[in-house]
Design a protein around this motif. Sequence first.
Motif, short mmCIF file in Angstrom:
data_model
loop_
_atom_site.label_atom_id
_atom_site.label_comp_id
_atom_site.label_asym_id
_atom_site.label_seq_id
_atom_site.Cartn_x
_atom_site.Cartn_y
_atom_site.Cartn_z
N UNK A 195 0.85 -1.20 0.00
CA UNK A 195 0.00 0.00 0.00
C UNK A 195 0.88 1.24 0.00
N UNK A 196 0.55 2.21 -0.84
CA UNK A 196 1.28 3.47 -0.85
C UNK A 196 0.43 4.56 -0.20
N UNK A 197 1.10 5.45 0.55
CA UNK A 197 0.43 6.49 1.32
C UNK A 197 0.98 7.86 0.93
N UNK A 198 0.12 8.86 0.99
CA UNK A 198 0.56 10.23 0.78
C UNK A 198 -0.40 11.22 1.42
N UNK A 199 0.14 12.27 2.02
CA UNK A 199 -0.68 13.28 2.67
C UNK A 199 0.06 13.89 3.83
N UNK A 200 -0.69 14.14 4.92
CA UNK A 200 -0.12 14.72 6.13
C UNK A 200 -0.40 13.80 7.31
N UNK A 201 0.27 14.06 8.41
CA UNK A 201 0.01 13.30 9.64
C UNK A 201 -1.45 13.47 10.06
N UNK A 202 -2.10 12.35 10.33
CA UNK A 202 -3.53 12.30 10.67
C UNK A 202 -4.39 12.86 9.54
N UNK A 203 -3.82 12.96 8.35
CA UNK A 203 -4.55 13.32 7.14
C UNK A 203 -3.88 12.66 5.95
N UNK A 204 -3.56 11.39 6.14
CA UNK A 204 -2.86 10.65 5.09
C UNK A 204 -3.87 9.79 4.32
N UNK A 205 -3.68 9.70 3.02
CA UNK A 205 -4.55 8.90 2.16
C UNK A 205 -3.78 7.71 1.60
N UNK A 206 -4.49 6.60 1.42
CA UNK A 206 -3.91 5.47 0.70
C UNK A 206 -4.11 5.73 -0.79
N UNK A 207 -3.02 5.78 -1.52
CA UNK A 207 -3.09 6.14 -2.94
C UNK A 207 -3.04 4.95 -3.88
N UNK A 208 -2.68 3.79 -3.33
CA UNK A 208 -2.64 2.59 -4.18
C UNK A 208 -2.50 1.34 -3.33
N UNK A 209 -3.12 0.24 -3.77
CA UNK A 209 -3.01 -1.05 -3.08
C UNK A 209 -2.81 -2.13 -4.14
N UNK A 210 -1.82 -2.98 -3.92
CA UNK A 210 -1.60 -4.09 -4.86
C UNK A 210 -1.22 -5.35 -4.11
N UNK A 211 -1.54 -6.47 -4.71
CA UNK A 211 -1.17 -7.80 -4.20
C UNK A 211 -0.60 -8.59 -5.38
N UNK A 212 0.61 -9.11 -5.22
CA UNK A 212 1.28 -9.86 -6.30
C UNK A 212 1.33 -9.04 -7.60
N UNK A 213 1.52 -7.73 -7.44
CA UNK A 213 1.63 -6.86 -8.60
C UNK A 213 0.31 -6.47 -9.24
N UNK A 214 -0.81 -6.97 -8.68
CA UNK A 214 -2.13 -6.66 -9.24
C UNK A 214 -2.80 -5.54 -8.44
N UNK A 215 -3.34 -4.56 -9.13
CA UNK A 215 -4.03 -3.42 -8.51
C UNK A 215 -5.36 -3.89 -7.92
N UNK A 216 -5.51 -3.76 -6.60
CA UNK A 216 -6.76 -4.17 -5.93
C UNK A 216 -7.40 -2.98 -5.21
N UNK A 217 -7.05 -1.78 -5.62
CA UNK A 217 -7.56 -0.56 -4.98
C UNK A 217 -9.09 -0.52 -5.00
N UNK A 218 -9.70 -0.82 -6.14
CA UNK A 218 -11.17 -0.75 -6.26
C UNK A 218 -11.85 -1.70 -5.28
N UNK A 219 -11.27 -2.87 -5.13
CA UNK A 219 -11.85 -3.87 -4.21
C UNK A 219 -11.81 -3.36 -2.77
N UNK A 220 -10.70 -2.72 -2.39
CA UNK A 220 -10.57 -2.21 -1.02
C UNK A 220 -11.54 -1.04 -0.80
N UNK A 221 -11.62 -0.13 -1.78
CA UNK A 221 -12.53 1.01 -1.66
C UNK A 221 -13.97 0.53 -1.47
N UNK A 222 -14.34 -0.50 -2.22
CA UNK A 222 -15.71 -1.03 -2.15
C UNK A 222 -16.04 -1.56 -0.75
N UNK A 223 -15.02 -2.11 -0.06
CA UNK A 223 -15.26 -2.75 1.23
C UNK A 223 -14.75 -1.94 2.42
#
Length: 441
Positions: A195-223
């Motif tokens: 998971x990649x993060x970007x933002x500020x302390x206590x205001x940080x966003x997850x900008x990407x999530x992958x497993x085995x090189x596959x983008x699973x960001x949409x799946x995480x957002x949905x749940x």
Amino acid sequence: MSEGIKIVTIGGGSSYTPELVEGFIKRYDKLPVRELWLVDIKEGQHKLEIVGNLAKRMVDKAGVPMKIYTTLNRREALVNADFVTTQLRVGLLEARIKDERIPLSYGMFGQETNGAGGLFKGLRTIPVLLDICKDMDELCKDAWLINFTNPVGMVMEAINRYSSRKKVIGLCNVPIDTHKAIARILEKPVEEVFATFGGLNHMVYVTGVSVDGNNVMDKVIEKWGRQSVKNIKGIEWEPGFLKELGVIPCSYHRYYYMAKEYLEEAIENYKQHGTRAEKVKKIEEELFEIYKDENLAEKPKQLEQRGGAYYSDAACNLISSIYNDTRDIQVVNTVNRGALTVLEYDEIAEISCMITKDGPIPISVGKLPKAVNGLIQQIKSFEVAGSEAAVTGDYNKALLAMMINPLVGSQSYAIKVLDELLKAHEKYLPRFFAHDTIHRA
């Protein structure tokens, strides 16, 4: 460092210290800490003695050659240190209670790191951290400062702007909690989830999530839904909103995106049950009673109720990675260096970094969604104004910081809360009382 590592923990009487000691013990083979100095102030001496004795029992039980020292003399401890960690609370928990109760009495957010309460924790803390930096420049100039004293973002911004110390990193447990929550959603071990993060302390966003090189960001957002930390109530996120936002917010974002619900709950708790700070004080009292047990020689399970779990483990991980030049990825507070385009090059960001022996190298996130940029810039301007107020003791700069924080939202109440908090914390804010800029209603 051939004779082993010397680490100094300022705020050593903290209830978190046993977790720190446990972290150093379990990493001893790759992180040979020979001296751990626990430093505190006179008001914290009793807790320091209790925690210091528990630390010694833990080390003895583990059979590692780590010497534990306790002292009230910070300068004595800092001589030739390799790493310095800061986990202090200026004014102790009584100050936090005031930070929470006074704003709430005016119908305004009272919280340790957000809004008026977060500002005043910063105003009290920043001068102390800058003094520690000066001492380090003199006594252990090559040491790394690892700060997890809140408000981390504002404290780091102040050190970056008003200190010559470059070897400093800020740390928070929120990205760790968020990463673990994402792994639970995906039903994967956390080490398999990138998971990649970007933002500020206590205001940080997850900008990407992958497993085995596959983008699973949409799946995480949905749940994503009911994800929170122990001290923040979980209100469900609307999946459609998160899908349009395009990034995953952290638990503290609820103070901004669900401000009305959170303020109503905070005011109700204030009236009926007391503030979070008062609950923490009770938990701390119970923990120190447990720590006194001479048969206890390990971190007790009850520490997890304190909130802020994994802070200390994160610090041990970070120190080990610097020492061993592991070049792994961790989320830390450091100079942006262009990694986030929403911030200036030399401002402090909370961001995924490669950790090397020379410190963190931010991983470029580039552009965040336009929908989050305004909020990030507003809070960054709050951190900058708050750090300037702390250094100068200027009333109007403190008022500016209050007014630009989105959780304040009222000039007349901002002035009232500012005046009352200044009076309540006068002992710890000498710069504000060194001249006659204090507002008189």
